[in-house]
Motif scaffolding. Structure first.
Motif, PDB file in Angstrom:
ATOM      1  N   LYS A  98       0.841  -1.195   0.000  1.00 16.15           N
ATOM      2  CA  LYS A  98       0.000   0.000   0.000  1.00 16.15           C
ATOM      3  C   LYS A  98       0.877   1.246   0.000  1.00 16.15           C
ATOM      4  CE  LYS A  98      -3.752  -2.288   2.268  1.00 16.15           C
ATOM      5  NZ  LYS A  98      -4.777  -2.272   3.261  1.00 16.15           N
ATOM      6  N   TYR A  99       0.310   2.350  -0.492  1.00  8.22           N
ATOM      7  CA  TYR A  99       1.069   3.590  -0.603  1.00  8.22           C
ATOM      8  C   TYR A  99       1.641   4.024   0.747  1.00  8.22           C
ATOM      9  CZ  TYR A  99       2.426   8.370  -1.193  1.00  8.22           C
ATOM     10  OH  TYR A  99       3.157   9.536  -1.176  1.00  8.22           O
ATOM     11  N   ASP A 100       0.847   3.969   1.798  1.00  8.57           N
ATOM     12  CA  ASP A 100       1.325   4.420   3.114  1.00  8.57           C
ATOM     13  C   ASP A 100       2.524   3.598   3.591  1.00  8.57           C
ATOM     14  OD1 ASP A 100      -0.578   6.412   3.190  1.00  8.57           O
ATOM     15  OD2 ASP A 100      -2.004   5.233   4.367  1.00  8.57           O
ATOM     16  N   GLU A 101       2.529   2.300   3.296  1.00  4.57           N
ATOM     17  CA  GLU A 101       3.680   1.455   3.648  1.00  4.57           C
ATOM     18  C   GLU A 101       4.914   1.890   2.851  1.00  4.57           C
ATOM     19  OE1 GLU A 101       2.367  -2.996   4.339  1.00  4.57           O
ATOM     20  OE2 GLU A 101       1.297  -2.110   2.623  1.00  4.57           O
ATOM     21  N   PHE A 102       4.716   2.118   1.557  1.00  8.62           N
ATOM     22  CA  PHE A 102       5.786   2.575   0.688  1.00  8.62           C
ATOM     23  C   PHE A 102       6.373   3.894   1.196  1.00  8.62           C
ATOM     24  CE2 PHE A 102       6.827   5.315  -3.002  1.00  8.62           C
ATOM     25  CZ  PHE A 102       7.913   4.620  -3.507  1.00  8.62           C
ATOM     26  N   ALA A 103       5.505   4.848   1.515  1.00  6.70           N
ATOM     27  CA  ALA A 103       5.942   6.159   1.998  1.00  6.70           C
ATOM     28  C   ALA A 103       6.752   6.015   3.279  1.00  6.70           C
ATOM     29  CB  ALA A 103       4.739   7.067   2.219  1.00  6.70           C
ATOM     30  N   GLN A 104       6.314   5.169   4.179  1.00  3.21           N
ATOM     31  CA  GLN A 104       7.029   4.944   5.441  1.00  3.21           C
ATOM     32  C   GLN A 104       8.403   4.332   5.180  1.00  3.21           C
ATOM     33  OE1 GLN A 104       5.882   6.036   8.266  1.00  3.21           O
ATOM     34  NE2 GLN A 104       7.365   5.171   9.644  1.00  3.21           N
ATOM     35  N   LEU A 105       8.466   3.344   4.280  1.00  9.68           N
ATOM     36  CA  LEU A 105       9.738   2.694   3.963  1.00  9.68           C
ATOM     37  C   LEU A 105      10.733   3.684   3.350  1.00  9.68           C
ATOM     38  CD1 LEU A 105       8.479  -0.712   2.549  1.00  9.68           C
ATOM     39  CD2 LEU A 105       9.789  -0.364   4.651  1.00  9.68           C
ATOM     40  N   VAL A 106      10.264   4.494   2.399  1.00  6.59           N
ATOM     41  CA  VAL A 106      11.146   5.491   1.767  1.00  6.59           C
ATOM     42  C   VAL A 106      11.639   6.485   2.805  1.00  6.59           C
ATOM     43  CG1 VAL A 106      11.237   7.409   0.105  1.00  6.59           C
ATOM     44  CG2 VAL A 106      10.188   5.225  -0.556  1.00  6.59           C
ATOM     45  N   SER A 107      10.777   6.874   3.713  1.00  7.56           N
ATOM     46  CA  SER A 107      11.176   7.809   4.768  1.00  7.56           C
ATOM     47  C   SER A 107      12.286   7.240   5.643  1.00  7.56           C
ATOM     48  CB  SER A 107       9.973   8.163   5.644  1.00  7.56           C
ATOM     49  OG  SER A 107       9.045   8.908   4.896  1.00  7.56           O
ATOM     50  N   HIS A 108      12.403   5.913   5.670  1.00  7.02           N
ATOM     51  CA  HIS A 108      13.425   5.252   6.480  1.00  7.02           C
ATOM     52  C   HIS A 108      14.580   4.691   5.642  1.00  7.02           C
ATOM     53  CE1 HIS A 108      10.175   5.453   9.449  1.00  7.02           C
ATOM     54  NE2 HIS A 108      11.174   5.561  10.297  1.00  7.02           N
TER      55      HIS A 108
END
Length: 79
Positions: free
Chosen positions: A2-12
């Motif tokens: 999901k997009y929110d998971e992707f966004a969190q991973l990129v942020s880390h």
């Protein structure tokens, strides 16, 4: 994914590549920052540079659209 998971991973610091309109893009990072790079066969690299992964998620644009707006195309690259 999901997009929110992707966004969190990129942020880390998550690094990946994906396709939008048959063009290959990379998300990468190093000590100097985070990058959204268009891979081109011929010619110079085209990239956007950001201080943080969260900034990349908020402000990166491909053909004038945010990564969230393009998520259906991007997520297909991960299948």
């Amino acid at each position: 994914m999901k997009y929110d998971e992707f966004a969190q991973l990129v942020s880390h610091g998550f690094e990946c590549f994906f396709y939008v309109n048959n063009q290959k893009y990379w998300i990468s990072n190093n000590e100097a920052g985070y990058y959204l790079t268009l891979e081109q066969q011929n010619g110079p690299l085209s990239y956007e540079e950001f201080v943080t992964g969260a900034e990349l998620i908020r402000n990166a644009r491909i053909e004038g659209k945010s990564l969230k707006e393009l998520w259906d195309q991007i997520s297909d690259s991960f299948l």
